[in-house]
Design an enzyme around this catalytic site. Sequence first.
Site, PDB file in Angstrom:
ATOM      1  N   VAL A   1      14.162 142.033  18.738  1.00  0.00           N
ATOM      2  CA  VAL A   1      13.817 142.432  17.706  1.00  0.00           C
ATOM      3  C   VAL A   1      12.560 143.108  17.734  1.00  0.00           C
ATOM      4  CG1 VAL A   1      13.432 140.218  16.874  1.00  0.00           C
ATOM      5  CG2 VAL A   1      13.570 141.875  15.160  1.00  0.00           C
ATOM      6  N   ASP A   2      12.291 144.299  17.088  1.00  0.00           N
ATOM      7  CA  ASP A   2      11.174 144.738  16.910  1.00  0.00           C
ATOM      8  C   ASP A   2      10.352 144.345  15.477  1.00  0.00           C
ATOM      9  OD1 ASP A   2       8.712 146.552  16.298  1.00  0.00           O
ATOM     10  OD2 ASP A   2       9.890 148.303  17.061  1.00  0.00           O
ATOM     11  N   ASP A   3       9.730 143.412  15.636  1.00  0.00           N
ATOM     12  CA  ASP A   3       9.206 142.775  14.363  1.00  0.00           C
ATOM     13  C   ASP A   3       7.712 143.726  13.877  1.00  0.00           C
ATOM     14  OD1 ASP A   3       8.781 141.190  11.827  1.00  0.00           O
ATOM     15  OD2 ASP A   3       7.847 139.513  13.093  1.00  0.00           O
TER      16      ASP A   3
ATOM     17  N   THR B   1       4.746 142.874  20.595  1.00  0.00           N
ATOM     18  CA  THR B   1       5.119 142.214  21.858  1.00  0.00           C
ATOM     19  C   THR B   1       5.441 143.600  22.721  1.00  0.00           C
ATOM     20  OG1 THR B   1       6.070 140.372  20.955  1.00  0.00           O
ATOM     21  CG2 THR B   1       6.861 140.879  23.086  1.00  0.00           C
TER      22      THR B   1
ATOM     23  N   PRO C   1      22.607 134.166  17.466  1.00  0.00           N
ATOM     24  CA  PRO C   1      23.585 133.187  17.665  1.00  0.00           C
ATOM     25  C   PRO C   1      22.830 132.243  19.012  1.00  0.00           C
ATOM     26  CG  PRO C   1      24.193 135.212  18.502  1.00  0.00           C
ATOM     27  CD  PRO C   1      23.125 135.435  17.623  1.00  0.00           C
TER      28      PRO C   1
ATOM     29  N   ALA D   1      18.576 135.275  12.168  1.00  0.00           N
ATOM     30  CA  ALA D   1      19.007 134.015  13.269  1.00  0.00           C
ATOM     31  C   ALA D   1      20.024 134.679  14.036  1.00  0.00           C
ATOM     32  CB  ALA D   1      19.610 133.138  12.018  1.00  0.00           C
TER      33      ALA D   1
ATOM     34  N   GLU E   1      20.109 131.065  19.351  1.00  0.00           N
ATOM     35  CA  GLU E   1      18.975 129.985  18.870  1.00  0.00           C
ATOM     36  C   GLU E   1      19.650 128.794  18.108  1.00  0.00           C
ATOM     37  OE1 GLU E   1      15.779 133.722  17.606  1.00  0.00           O
ATOM     38  OE2 GLU E   1      17.126 132.670  16.136  1.00  0.00           O
TER      39      GLU E   1
HETATM   40  P1  5GP Z   1       6.777 141.128  17.295  1.00  0.00           P
HETATM   41  O1  5GP Z   1       6.129 140.655  16.220  1.00  0.00           O
HETATM   42  O2  5GP Z   1       6.125 141.041  18.337  1.00  0.00           O
HETATM   43  O3  5GP Z   1       7.455 142.528  17.039  1.00  0.00           O
HETATM   44  O4  5GP Z   1       8.016 140.172  17.905  1.00  0.00           O
HETATM   45  C1  5GP Z   1       7.737 139.084  18.422  1.00  0.00           C
HETATM   46  C2  5GP Z   1       8.723 137.842  18.670  1.00  0.00           C
HETATM   47  O5  5GP Z   1       8.756 137.247  17.569  1.00  0.00           O
HETATM   48  C3  5GP Z   1      10.065 138.630  18.906  1.00  0.00           C
HETATM   49  O6  5GP Z   1      10.352 139.138  20.125  1.00  0.00           O
HETATM   50  C4  5GP Z   1      11.113 137.568  18.461  1.00  0.00           C
HETATM   51  O7  5GP Z   1      11.296 136.749  19.532  1.00  0.00           O
HETATM   52  C5  5GP Z   1      10.133 136.907  17.704  1.00  0.00           C
HETATM   53  N1  5GP Z   1      10.752 137.365  16.228  1.00  0.00           N
HETATM   54  C6  5GP Z   1      10.103 138.399  15.300  1.00  0.00           C
HETATM   55  N2  5GP Z   1      11.101 138.544  14.178  1.00  0.00           N
HETATM   56  C7  5GP Z   1      12.012 137.465  14.444  1.00  0.00           C
HETATM   57  C8  5GP Z   1      13.353 137.274  13.609  1.00  0.00           C
HETATM   58  O8  5GP Z   1      13.483 137.912  12.514  1.00  0.00           O
HETATM   59  N3  5GP Z   1      14.142 136.464  14.343  1.00  0.00           N
HETATM   60  C9  5GP Z   1      14.193 135.855  15.361  1.00  0.00           C
HETATM   61  N4  5GP Z   1      14.975 134.888  15.904  1.00  0.00           N
HETATM   62  N5  5GP Z   1      12.876 136.127  16.099  1.00  0.00           N
HETATM   63  C10 5GP Z   1      11.859 137.014  15.671  1.00  0.00           C
END
Ligand code: 5GP
Length: 214
Positions: free
Chosen positions: A111-113, A117, A185, A183, A187
């Site tokens: 995921v790109d949140d 990262t 699977p 979420a 996890e």
């Molecule tokens: P970033 O904020 O750097 O893009 O994301 C960092 C990490 O946070 C992701 O690689 C992921 O492991 C975790 N993460 C962010 N959003 C979610 C989400 O909605 N669900 C899950 N399971 N992990 C997330």
Amino acid sequence: MSDEKTYISYNNVHQLCQESAEKIKQFKPDLIIAIGGGGFIPARMLRSFLKEPGQPNVRIMAIILSLYEEIINSDGVEEKPGTKVVRTQWIDYNQSKVDLVGKNVLIIDEVDDTRTTLHYAVSELKKDVEEQAKAKNADPKSTKFGIFVLHDKDKKKKAELPDEIMKTGNYFAARQVPDCWIAYPWEATDIVFHQKMAEKQGNDVFLPSNTPEQ
Ligand code: 5GP
């Protein structure tokens, strides 16, 4: 962010990888770098769909990055949450004999949140390319980076990715989704409940075009 979790099934992940592989094939990855833990399973699934007859599998290398929520640092200064990336594992170039120069490198995460990262991974890998290219007097620009994620959250990002990825069509997100918690699977501590929720939310299988007749 919405409070409701979005449950994604294994089959859904598999299908998102299958669907995305058709576009990713145009990037012609020579090497996959999976960001762990979330990028591992999608990377392995995708690789099967990238396999061309008579060609070897695309090699997968693993890196593990953790995003730390630092509120107060040692100097007592408040920092933004979730901005510090820590390397838990990186590529051992000597042992693996991996050479990034001149390669099409596909980075995979689930995921790109906030994008923190992915930004870190690309910046650090680019430094490695510079070093490797310098050592053999080659052009670091001969290396191309692409990114594959299952989900890109539609939100303001805290970090950017280079135009050479974002403006070349080499950023592949299987789905763009609203800002909610997903979420996955792998996890799940109760996969039966997880699967039921994914089915209920319509996040299980899609396009059953080649489902065998009952
Ligand atoms: P970033 O904020 O750097 O893009 O994301 C960092 C990490 O946070 C992701 O690689 C992921 O492991 C975790 N993460 C962010 N959003 C979610 C989400 O909605 N669900 C899950 N399971 N992990 C997330």
